[in-house]
Scaffold this motif. Structure first.
Motif, mmCIF file in Angstrom:
data_model
loop_
_atom_site.group_PDB
_atom_site.id
_atom_site.type_symbol
_atom_site.label_atom_id
_atom_site.label_comp_id
_atom_site.label_asym_id
_atom_site.label_seq_id
_atom_site.Cartn_x
_atom_site.Cartn_y
_atom_site.Cartn_z
ATOM 1 N N GLU A 154 0.611 -1.171 -0.045
ATOM 2 C CA GLU A 154 0.097 -0.141 -0.019
ATOM 3 C C GLU A 154 1.136 1.593 -0.180
ATOM 4 O OE1 GLU A 154 -3.441 2.124 -0.217
ATOM 5 O OE2 GLU A 154 -2.716 0.159 -0.661
ATOM 6 N N LEU A 155 2.368 1.054 0.629
ATOM 7 C CA LEU A 155 2.952 2.617 1.073
ATOM 8 C C LEU A 155 3.443 2.818 -0.744
ATOM 9 C CD1 LEU A 155 3.012 4.528 3.535
ATOM 10 C CD2 LEU A 155 5.207 3.291 3.718
ATOM 11 N N LEU A 156 3.635 1.720 -1.037
ATOM 12 C CA LEU A 156 4.933 1.832 -1.954
ATOM 13 C C LEU A 156 4.139 1.949 -3.455
ATOM 14 C CD1 LEU A 156 7.679 1.848 -2.238
ATOM 15 C CD2 LEU A 156 6.803 1.299 -0.314
ATOM 16 N N GLY A 157 2.792 2.500 -3.120
ATOM 17 C CA GLY A 157 1.792 3.008 -4.773
ATOM 18 C C GLY A 157 0.798 1.671 -5.533
ATOM 19 N N GLY A 158 0.345 0.604 -4.677
ATOM 20 C CA GLY A 158 -0.229 -0.186 -4.580
ATOM 21 C C GLY A 158 0.635 -0.935 -5.531
ATOM 22 N N LEU A 159 1.114 -1.990 -5.031
ATOM 23 C CA LEU A 159 2.109 -2.983 -5.572
ATOM 24 C C LEU A 159 0.906 -4.290 -5.580
ATOM 25 C CD1 LEU A 159 5.732 -3.601 -3.538
ATOM 26 C CD2 LEU A 159 5.507 -2.931 -5.965
ATOM 27 N N ASP A 181 4.791 11.673 -6.638
ATOM 28 C CA ASP A 181 3.850 11.795 -5.864
ATOM 29 C C ASP A 181 4.324 10.685 -4.478
ATOM 30 O OD1 ASP A 181 1.954 13.220 -6.703
ATOM 31 O OD2 ASP A 181 0.911 12.048 -8.025
ATOM 32 N N VAL A 182 4.610 9.622 -4.475
ATOM 33 C CA VAL A 182 4.923 8.314 -3.942
ATOM 34 C C VAL A 182 6.237 8.731 -2.865
ATOM 35 C CG1 VAL A 182 5.211 5.751 -3.393
ATOM 36 C CG2 VAL A 182 3.530 6.775 -4.738
ATOM 37 N N HIS A 183 7.004 9.292 -3.914
ATOM 38 C CA HIS A 183 8.538 9.074 -3.732
ATOM 39 C C HIS A 183 8.184 11.511 -3.762
ATOM 40 C CE1 HIS A 183 9.604 5.465 -3.463
ATOM 41 N NE2 HIS A 183 8.668 4.954 -4.604
ATOM 42 N N PRO A 184 8.421 11.642 -2.789
ATOM 43 C CA PRO A 184 8.624 12.987 -2.595
ATOM 44 C C PRO A 184 10.219 14.190 -2.807
ATOM 45 C CG PRO A 184 7.518 12.950 -0.609
ATOM 46 C CD PRO A 184 8.043 11.811 -0.964
ATOM 47 N N ASP A 185 11.018 12.277 -2.790
ATOM 48 C CA ASP A 185 12.359 12.952 -3.006
ATOM 49 C C ASP A 185 13.173 11.889 -4.213
ATOM 50 O OD1 ASP A 185 13.501 14.520 -1.205
ATOM 51 O OD2 ASP A 185 13.103 12.713 0.287
ATOM 52 N N TRP A 186 12.323 12.021 -5.385
ATOM 53 C CA TRP A 186 12.142 11.605 -6.213
ATOM 54 C C TRP A 186 13.667 11.330 -7.091
ATOM 55 C CZ3 TRP A 186 12.749 11.592 -11.917
ATOM 56 C CH2 TRP A 186 12.661 10.690 -12.615
ATOM 57 N N PRO A 187 14.879 13.037 -7.400
ATOM 58 C CA PRO A 187 15.679 11.989 -7.793
ATOM 59 C C PRO A 187 16.951 11.359 -7.375
ATOM 60 C CG PRO A 187 14.809 14.787 -7.660
ATOM 61 C CD PRO A 187 13.824 13.906 -7.154
ATOM 62 N N LYS A 241 13.572 7.487 4.447
ATOM 63 C CA LYS A 241 13.192 8.062 2.841
ATOM 64 C C LYS A 241 12.155 8.465 3.303
ATOM 65 C CE LYS A 241 16.083 4.508 0.173
ATOM 66 N NZ LYS A 241 15.329 3.471 -0.836
ATOM 67 N N ARG A 242 11.820 9.471 2.438
ATOM 68 C CA ARG A 242 10.274 9.461 2.579
ATOM 69 C C ARG A 242 9.258 9.407 1.464
ATOM 70 N NH1 ARG A 242 9.350 16.449 2.386
ATOM 71 N NH2 ARG A 242 10.685 15.583 -0.040
ATOM 72 N N LEU A 243 7.979 8.919 2.332
ATOM 73 C CA LEU A 243 6.895 8.273 1.323
ATOM 74 C C LEU A 243 6.307 9.207 1.884
ATOM 75 C CD1 LEU A 243 8.006 4.454 1.759
ATOM 76 C CD2 LEU A 243 8.558 5.623 -0.706
ATOM 77 N N HIS A 244 5.225 8.975 0.088
ATOM 78 C CA HIS A 244 3.925 9.639 0.386
ATOM 79 C C HIS A 244 2.666 8.899 0.296
ATOM 80 C CE1 HIS A 244 1.092 13.159 0.490
ATOM 81 N NE2 HIS A 244 0.297 12.201 -0.359
ATOM 82 N N HIS A 245 1.465 9.589 1.339
ATOM 83 C CA HIS A 245 0.795 8.093 0.978
ATOM 84 C C HIS A 245 -0.818 8.710 1.063
ATOM 85 C CE1 HIS A 245 -3.175 5.622 2.042
ATOM 86 N NE2 HIS A 245 -2.416 4.249 1.201
ATOM 87 N N PRO A 246 -1.992 8.727 0.156
ATOM 88 C CA PRO A 246 -3.079 9.824 0.255
ATOM 89 C C PRO A 246 -3.323 10.167 2.055
ATOM 90 C CG PRO A 246 -3.213 8.231 -1.483
ATOM 91 C CD PRO A 246 -2.086 8.011 -0.496
ATOM 92 N N ALA A 285 2.471 6.016 14.402
ATOM 93 C CA ALA A 285 1.042 5.956 14.551
ATOM 94 C C ALA A 285 0.420 6.147 13.147
ATOM 95 C CB ALA A 285 0.461 7.965 15.676
ATOM 96 N N ALA A 286 0.718 6.964 12.252
ATOM 97 C CA ALA A 286 0.527 6.891 10.948
ATOM 98 C C ALA A 286 0.498 4.931 10.498
ATOM 99 C CB ALA A 286 1.311 7.580 10.010
ATOM 100 N N LEU A 287 1.237 4.680 10.825
ATOM 101 C CA LEU A 287 1.909 2.610 9.929
ATOM 102 C C LEU A 287 0.251 2.473 11.050
ATOM 103 C CD1 LEU A 287 5.396 2.885 9.520
ATOM 104 C CD2 LEU A 287 4.029 3.209 7.772
ATOM 105 N N THR A 288 0.676 2.350 12.022
ATOM 106 C CA THR A 288 -0.340 1.480 12.482
ATOM 107 C C THR A 288 -1.375 1.932 12.100
ATOM 108 O OG1 THR A 288 1.196 1.334 14.858
ATOM 109 C CG2 THR A 288 -0.988 1.240 15.082
ATOM 110 N N ALA A 289 -1.738 2.983 12.036
ATOM 111 C CA ALA A 289 -3.151 3.449 11.771
ATOM 112 C C ALA A 289 -3.586 2.974 10.012
ATOM 113 C CB ALA A 289 -3.383 5.022 11.612
ATOM 114 N N LEU A 290 -2.191 3.337 9.519
ATOM 115 C CA LEU A 290 -2.727 2.532 8.147
ATOM 116 C C LEU A 290 -3.111 0.872 7.870
ATOM 117 C CD1 LEU A 290 -2.318 2.735 4.464
ATOM 118 C CD2 LEU A 290 -0.147 3.034 5.678
#
Length: 304
Positions: A154-159, A181-187, A241-246, A285-290
């Motif tokens: 889920e966190l990696l963009g819906g594998l 969008d998933v990887h704010p530090d895309w470069p 690493k930074r990851l973004h989830h809606p 807390a966010a990981l637990t909630a997800l």
């Protein structure tokens, strides 16, 4: 560029079938020689120099080898340099640890059948066992995602949803705009992916699937081509690493890359990527909630 029957070299060009390891080594040496300024290694520079970086004779002198032998190395006419020569070249070119390893791989890579790695039942169970707050997934040397747990998927963009997410990380990064969008530090993630593919291409020069993947990305992604042509080796085994989830927003997570050796009879291993957060933080807390939100979907299905 065609997608079949080509071998990408360290400069981003191609070779015909049965690519020559010597040319790969020569390309890497040329790229690194161009990167080192004379002043950096104690040699006189000046505005009248026509060569970017070191001249061949300057590098040969720094490494303590003959100019003729070094020229043959760059041209692919000398193969299997000794460990002492490789060490001298690495010092003269001021290579870091990852680059030294890559230099040795280029000089010693053998030829053989395309490697395959197997996901054992124990590894699948392990990924599910750490799912409570620890997103995780496993990749092979081609960056195919071959196993994952539900939180990692889920966190990696819906594998877990093939129509939504290409399960090759490199193809996903360079050909799917959603990866930005998933990887704010895309470069940074893109550079790491190219570095991993570069190392794999040197280690497994006869892997036609890997060759086809690199050719496809080179043809379809200008950004991949630019990074590949730079000749850089970027490897990252641990850190943050930074990851973004809606649902959670952007999370800064710690990660470790764990290498699983090849099983008997196999030629390549896997890398397990595990993410986590310090207890008591908003990320934890966010990981637990997800993870709680995903519980109703059942266990992960990491079969391809």
């Amino acid at each position: 560029m065609t997608s079949g029957g080509v071998q990408a070299d360290v400069q981003g060009g191609t070779q015909g079938d049965g690519g020559d390891t010597g040319r790969d080594l020569g390309g890497f040496l040329r790229a690194r020689r161009a990167r080192v300024t004379p002043e950096h290694v104690g040699l006189p520079g000046g505005p009248r120099r026509r060569v970017r970086g070191l001249r061949r004779e300057e590098l040969a002198q720094l490494a303590g080898i003959s100019v003729d032998y070094y020229v043959r190395l760059e041209q692919g006419r000398a193969t299997q340099p000794s460990p002492e020569v490789l060490d001298a070249l690495a010092r003269a070119l001021t290579l870091d640890t990852a680059e030294r390893t890559h230099l040795t791989t280029l000089a010693t890579a053998g030829r053989g059948p395309a490697p395959e790695a197997r996901v054992s039942p124990l590894l699948r169970r392990l990924l599910d066992a750490v799912a409570d707050g620890f997103p995780a997934f496993a990749t092979d040397h081609r960056l195919d995602v071959v196993a994952w747990n539900s939180l990692g998927a889920e966190l990696l963009g819906g594998l877990a949803d093939p129509p939504r997410r290409d399960r090759n990380n490199a193809r996903y990064l360079f050909l799917d705009p959603a990866s930005h969008d998933v990887h704010p530090d895309w470069p940074d993630r893109a550079a790491e992916a190219v570095g991993q593919l570069r190392v794999a291409a040197a280690r497994y020069p006869d892997d036609s699937e890997l060759t086809t993947l690199i050719a496809e990305l080179t043809a379809r992604s200008p950004e991949f081509r630019r990074i590949w042509d730079s000749g850089e080796i970027v490897m990252c085994a641990s850190g943050t690493k930074r990851l973004h989830h809606p649902r959670t927003g952007t999370l800064t997570l710690s990660f470790e890359s764990l290498h699983v050796p090849a099983a008997p009879g196999e030629t390549a291993g896997l890398v397990v990527h595990v993410f986590g957060a310090t207890e008591g933080t908003k990320e934890a807390a966010a990981l637990t909630a997800l993870a709680t939100a995903l519980c109703g979907r059942g266990p992960s299905d990491s079969a391809r």
